[in-house]
Design an enzyme around this catalytic site. Sequence first.
Site: not given
Length: 550
Positions: A160, A270
Site C-alpha cells: 500500500e 488484500e
Amino acid sequence: MLTMFFPTLLTFALAPAALAAKLEFLGVAIAGGEFGCEIDGTCPLGSAQLAFNDGPAQMNHFVKEDGMNVLRIPTSWQFLVNNQLGGDIDSSQLGQYDQLVQACLDTGAHCMIDVHNFARWDGEIIGQGGPTDEQFASFWGQLAGNYAANEKIIFELMNEPHDLDVGKWADTCQKAVTAIREAGATSQMILLPGTDFDSAASLVSSGSADALMAITNPDKTTDNLLLDIHKYLDEDNSGTHAECTTDNLEAFTAVAEYLRKKGRKGFVSETGASSDATCLTAFCAQNEFINKNSDVFAGLVAWSAGSFDTSYILSLTPSNENGGLVDNELAKQCVLGQWKDVDVEVPSSGGATTTVKHTSYLPSTSTATASATSTETVTSPTASSAATASSTTLLITTSLLSMPTAIVTASFSMPTFSASKNGTASTFTFVTSASAGSGSSSAATSSKLNINTSNVLILTDVYPSSTMSTLAIATGTPPPRSALDGLLTADPEMPVLPTQTAGLEPAEGSGAPASTTSRPAAAGAGAVAVGGLALWGTVGVAVVALLVGI
C-alpha cells in the site's frame, strides 16, 4: 435433472464465450509480522508478532482442509535488516521470518512475501527523499536470492504505497524487479503496487496502472509481472469500520477492463470485510465478481488470520472447536463460498447416486438462494448421470443421443430460471421429480439445488446477469431474441413439469407464469431438439448469432 449434449464441434465453437475458469489462487493473510507498522513506514521491531504459535496450524487448515493454495506472510523492511537501513539482511531476523515461510511451503501452497512499509522507511518515501532506489533494490535482491530456487514464492514489492509520485515510484519498482530477476528468481510472480494505498478504485485513474505496466523483466518481457490490487468495502477504504458501504463492483470492473485491454493480469493481494450483515452481501458480491473475471485476476488473498484474535473486526481467524479449526461465516460464504468446488450428489440411472463437482457461488442469505453445497438425494429410475455448473457457464453432460437428430435435450424435468429483484445475481433451481410414471405429484420425491448461473450460455439464448431470462417452459417456445427460433421442435416424451421453487419468479416476457404446483408439460416443455442433418449448417449460423448477442 437438466441434461444437455454438445457435440465436439459445437463445444469448441462456444468455448471462448462460455467457458471461464475460477481464480487460480485463493488464500488468506497470516498476519503478525507487520504489527506496529504505521502508514508512515515506521515499524518498531518490538511490535512484530510473527504467528509462530497459531500460524502453522492455521496454514494447514486453510490449505489441507479448505483447499486454499496461497498464503500471504507480512513482515517489514526494518525487521529483516534489524533496523539498519542500507544494511544486509540480518540472518537471525530472516531465520525467524523464514520459519513461517517454510511452514507455508510445507503445506504445498504458494507463499507471498509482503513487505508492509507503505513505500516508506520511518516517514520518508523510498526513492523520493527517503531510502534510495539502490538501497531498496539491494534489499529485494538479497531477499529474493534466499528464495530464488522456489517457484512457489510470490514477491509483493510493497504494501500500500500512498501519496507519492507515481512515475518515480515506477522507476523504483523497476530497479527492484531487475534486482529480483538478477538474483536468480527469474520466473516467480512479482506484484507491482500503485499509489493511493494500491486501491482498485484509483489504480487506473491515478496513472499507477499505466506506469507499473511499463515495468519489464531484464529481457524486456513482462512475464509474471502482475498489477497488485487492494480494496476494502467500508466508507473510507480503511478496513476499520464494521459496515460495508460498497461492493466495489464499479472499481473492479474498471480494473478488469483495463487489464483485459492491455492483455495483462492483476492479483488482489488484500481485501477484507467484517462479519456485519452488510458485508456478507457486499463482500460476497465483490469476490464473486473477481472470481468470474479470472481471465484478468490471477488470485485473491483475504485479510486476515494469523496473530489476529477471532474478535478482530476483519478476522478470518478460525476458531478452535472440538480439537479442530472452524472457519467463521464470512470465510465460508464470501471467501470459500465464491471459489471452492464442492461435491454434490445427484440422482443417477438405476436408482443410484452420482457425485459430481459444481462450484458454489451462492451465499446462504435467504431461502430463495439457499446454499448450493447440499442437496437431498433422491431415487430416480430415469434421471441422467452427471452435471457440472459454475457462475459463468453451465455444461451438463448426458449419454450420447442419437446423432444428428438431436443436439440438445432437457429430459426428466425442466429448470426454472429467475433473475433476482435487485439485479445482482441470477440463479436457477432445478427440481427432479420421480413419479413412477404415474404423473402424480403426490407419488414423487424430489431434490432441489440452487445454482448461480449469471452469464450462463445455453443453446437457446444468451443473456448477461442483469437481464437473465426464463426459458419459456410453459409454451415450449424460445425466449425473445433467440437465434434458434424456428429450429426447435418439441419432444413429446416429457413427464410432469417440476414444481417451481417458492420465492423464485420467472423473468418478464418468458411466458412462464409463477406457480407453486405441478402441472402437465406443455408442448415443447420437456425437451428441445434440433432437426435433421440438413439443419446442422443453420445451427452453426445460430451459434454465431448467439455469440454476437452477448
